[in-house]
Design an enzyme around this catalytic site. Structure first.
Site, PDB file in Angstrom:
ATOM      1  N   HIS A 230     -17.329  12.143   6.038  1.00 39.50           N
ATOM      2  CA  HIS A 230     -17.591  13.101   6.718  1.00 39.50           C
ATOM      3  C   HIS A 230     -16.005  13.615   7.466  1.00 39.50           C
ATOM      4  CE1 HIS A 230     -17.396   9.691   9.946  1.00 39.50           C
ATOM      5  NE2 HIS A 230     -16.447  10.731  10.485  1.00 39.50           N
TER       6      HIS A 230
ATOM      7  N   ASP B 127     -20.431   6.920   3.106  1.00 39.95           N
ATOM      8  CA  ASP B 127     -19.542   7.734   3.975  1.00 39.95           C
ATOM      9  C   ASP B 127     -17.923   7.347   3.889  1.00 39.95           C
ATOM     10  OD1 ASP B 127     -18.650   9.274   6.204  1.00 39.95           O
ATOM     11  OD2 ASP B 127     -19.080   8.297   7.767  1.00 39.95           O
TER      12      ASP B 127
ATOM     13  N   SER C 207     -12.018   8.389  13.112  1.00 43.52           N
ATOM     14  CA  SER C 207     -12.697   8.171  11.880  1.00 43.52           C
ATOM     15  C   SER C 207     -11.814   8.078  10.608  1.00 43.52           C
ATOM     16  CB  SER C 207     -13.648   9.266  11.660  1.00 43.52           C
ATOM     17  OG  SER C 207     -14.704   8.961  10.575  1.00 43.52           O
TER      18      SER C 207
END
Length: 289
Positions: A136, A166, A241
């Site tokens: 993402h 992901d 992230s």
């Protein structure tokens, strides 16, 4: 699904306390306004201005006194030196230990990933210029910029993604500039183990936060389906992230991916990382293909 990005871009994946992720908004800064003062008498000059004036007067007075002292001392005995205030003796140099040594060992392997107006984090997985991050973070981009721990910027190509897990792999053309991280085994983790989360939360590169493993095999929604994840209370925020979750030995045991948040948003000490035992084979497959 939206991701754990910096304030400039992909927002951080947050998980509601029930079953679906919600975006955790960074808490705002409220500047309280002070009460109004009654105009009963003329206002005194602002305290800040008085302090500045006093400082200027002291500086001028001190300078004048210094000149006068210099003149008086000509042809006379030198004045005794002023007594120095006691200070703590400098500690003997020693090599880093504990979590400081862990952070020092891993930081050179962690990069910031800049994507348009957004970004996240990542870490080097081999000596051929491959970097693992979240899908993402780089979604919709073929080319990104990675920023090394020493501030150097390198172009990187997105060579593959696994949206369901992901995960994504980047490749830079100058592998000699990268320091590969050591991958550990998430299967060896135990609840209560110390861990560090390293990345670029809110764009602050090289940020290290500490915590413990709160739970193992926690089922959460990551990517396109429900997956098991390592739960930690190490602070994870927008921009983390794709960064590594490492154990006390400096081995990567997870890929920081999501947080749970309450109604007010923000980190509440519940973060999730993709176990490295699942992430590493996916990265290897992407690199081979």
């Amino acid at each position: 699904m939206r991701g754990l990005g910096s304030p400039r871009g992909p927002e951080f994946v947050t998980l509601s306390m029930r079953d679906s992720p919600e975006v955790a908004a960074a808490p705002g800064v409220v500047v309280p306004q002070g009460p109004r003062t009654a105009p009963a008498r003329p206002k005194a000059p602002p305290r800040g201005r008085l302090l500045v004036t006093a400082a200027l007067v002291a500086a001028v007075t001190g300078a004048a006194a210094g000149v006068a002292g210099a003149r008086l001392s000509e042809g006379s005995e030198p004045a005794p030196a002023a007594a120095a205030l006691p200070r703590v003796a400098p500690a003997p140099s020693a090599s880093l230990s504990g979590l400081s040594a862990t952070a020092d060992r891993v930081l050179p392997s962690v990069v910031s990933v800049e994507v348009g107006r957004g970004g996240g984090s990542g870490f080097v997985v081999d000596d051929r210029g491959h970097i693992l991050t979240n899908a993402h973070v780089v979604q919709g981009f073929d080319q990104v910029t990675v920023i090394l721990n020493d501030g150097r910027r390198l172009p990187a190509q997105v060579i593959g993604e696994d949206d369901d897990e992901d995960l994504a792999v980047l490749e830079v053309a100058y592998p000699g500039d990268l320091a590969p991280a050591t991958l550990g085994r998430s299967a060896d983790l135990a609840v209560g183990d110390q861990v560090l989360a390293i990345g670029s939360p809110l764009g602050l590169s090289g940020t290290v936060t500490a915590g413990i493993v709160s739970a193992l095999d926690r089922e959460v929604r990551l990517g396109g389906a429900r997956r098991t994840a390592v739960q930690t209370d190490a602070s994870i925020n927008p921009g983390n992230s794709g960064g590594p979750l490492v154990n006390a030995r400096g081995e990567v045991v997870g890929v920081n991916t999501a947080i749970a948040s309450g109604r007010g948003g923000g980190n509440i000490g519940i973060g999730f990382a993709i176990p490295i035992d699942r992430a590493a084979p996916i990265a290897e497959r992407i690199i081979r293909n």
